[in-house]
Scaffold this motif. Structure first.
Motif, short mmCIF file in Angstrom:
data_model
loop_
_atom_site.label_atom_id
_atom_site.label_comp_id
_atom_site.label_asym_id
_atom_site.label_seq_id
_atom_site.Cartn_x
_atom_site.Cartn_y
_atom_site.Cartn_z
N ALA A 231 79.67 -44.15 30.22
CA ALA A 231 81.05 -44.53 30.51
C ALA A 231 81.82 -43.37 31.13
O ALA A 231 82.60 -43.55 32.08
CB ALA A 231 81.74 -45.02 29.24
N PHE A 232 81.61 -42.17 30.59
CA PHE A 232 82.31 -41.00 31.13
C PHE A 232 81.85 -40.70 32.55
O PHE A 232 82.66 -40.34 33.42
CB PHE A 232 82.07 -39.78 30.24
N SER A 233 80.55 -40.85 32.80
CA SER A 233 80.03 -40.64 34.15
C SER A 233 80.63 -41.65 35.13
O SER A 233 80.94 -41.32 36.28
CB SER A 233 78.50 -40.75 34.16
N SER A 234 80.81 -42.89 34.66
CA SER A 234 81.44 -43.91 35.51
C SER A 234 82.89 -43.54 35.79
O SER A 234 83.38 -43.71 36.92
CB SER A 234 81.36 -45.27 34.84
N PHE A 235 83.59 -43.01 34.77
CA PHE A 235 84.96 -42.52 34.97
C PHE A 235 84.97 -41.43 36.03
O PHE A 235 85.77 -41.46 36.97
CB PHE A 235 85.51 -41.98 33.64
N GLU A 236 84.06 -40.47 35.88
CA GLU A 236 84.03 -39.31 36.77
C GLU A 236 83.69 -39.72 38.21
O GLU A 236 84.35 -39.31 39.16
CB GLU A 236 83.01 -38.30 36.26
#
Length: 263
Positions: A231-236
């Motif tokens: 999820a954080f990678s998708s945010f980034e």
């Protein structure tokens, strides 16, 4: 039974290609579509019996269209270099080819990341695009740099197989970061081609929604730390996709630096 060509698109994946080719040795033909790798990707695949076709990368849509054109048989199974066909999936595909009821079939994917199978986060069953289809039944939009759009050319409804193939999208965390950087650049290019305008507020809003969509709505929190990192990678990657769009359109320049001499 209908004969099937398996194609694999690849670039500099020497550490992955042997396992990918091994998983489709049952196909009547294996075609490696390589974009002029500088490592041993093509050499390894050719040694294993694959026919190597070199295609310069311009976009994933063009790459897949040219991969399909390079296949010799009436049916095509597409596999990415980080995917693996499984014995149950192979058996279901071969049984399907005895008497197909559709011209294109979606195949579920099980994703393995950080030592565990991802059950949530939108990573299962992870139907992405038809991966078994009759030649000519699937057309990709030319010029799509990433997340290529496709069209099923058939009057039959697409079918869904049950047995999953495997995907190992990130061998290590550094690959997760590299892919986020690459795909955000390609995504910014696609947004600009589609006439989108960028702003940093828009970048943050889309990025926040991407995180919430995966971590909350897709229940990524149930996948533990792997779900959080996805999820954080998708945010980034979403943040930088729109930020890079903004950068492309703003043409930011450093302040001028005139010659500075002693007064």
């Amino acid at each position: 039974m209908n004969k099937v060509s398996a194609y694999i698109i690849a670039y500099n994946v020497a550490e992955k290609i042997e396992a990918a080719v091994n998983s489709v040795l049952w196909a009547d033909e294996i075609v490696l579509v390589d974009s002029h790798s500088t490592d041993d990707t093509a050499i390894i695949a050719e040694r294993m019996g694959a026919r190597v076709v070199q295609v310069p990368f311009t976009s994933f849509g063009d790459l897949r269209n040219r991969a399909m054109a390079a296949c010799s048989h009436d049916w095509i199974f597409s596999l990415d270099s980080d995917e693996r066909c499984t014995p149950p999936a192979r058996d279901e595909i071969l049984a399907c080819l005895h008497n197909p009821t559709a011209d294109a079939y979606y195949i579920p994917r099980r994703n393995f990341f950080m030592g565990r199978w991802m059950r949530y986060s939108g990573y299962y069953p992870d139907y992405r695009q038809p991966q078994l289809f009759k030649k000519g039944a699937l057309v990709f939009k030319d010029g799509d740099p990433v997340h290529e759009e496709f069209r099923i050319v058939s009057d039959k409804a697409a079918g869904y197989l049950k047995e999953p193939i495997w995907q190992l999208p990130f061998a290590e965390l550094s690959e997760l970061m590299r892919k986020a950087d690459r795909y955000s650049s390609l995504g910014a290019e696609k947004l600009e081609k589609n006439g989108r305008c960028g702003s940093m507020w828009q970048a943050f809003g889309h990025a926040l929604w991407a995180f919430v969509h995966i971590y909350i709505l897709k229940r990524g929190f149930l996948d533990g730390w792997p779900g959080f990192l996805i999820a954080f990678s998708s945010f980034e990657s979403t943040l930088f996709k729109y930020a890079k769009l903004c950068e492309r359109q703003a043409h930011w320049q450093p302040p001028p630096s005139p010659p500075l001499q002693r007064p």
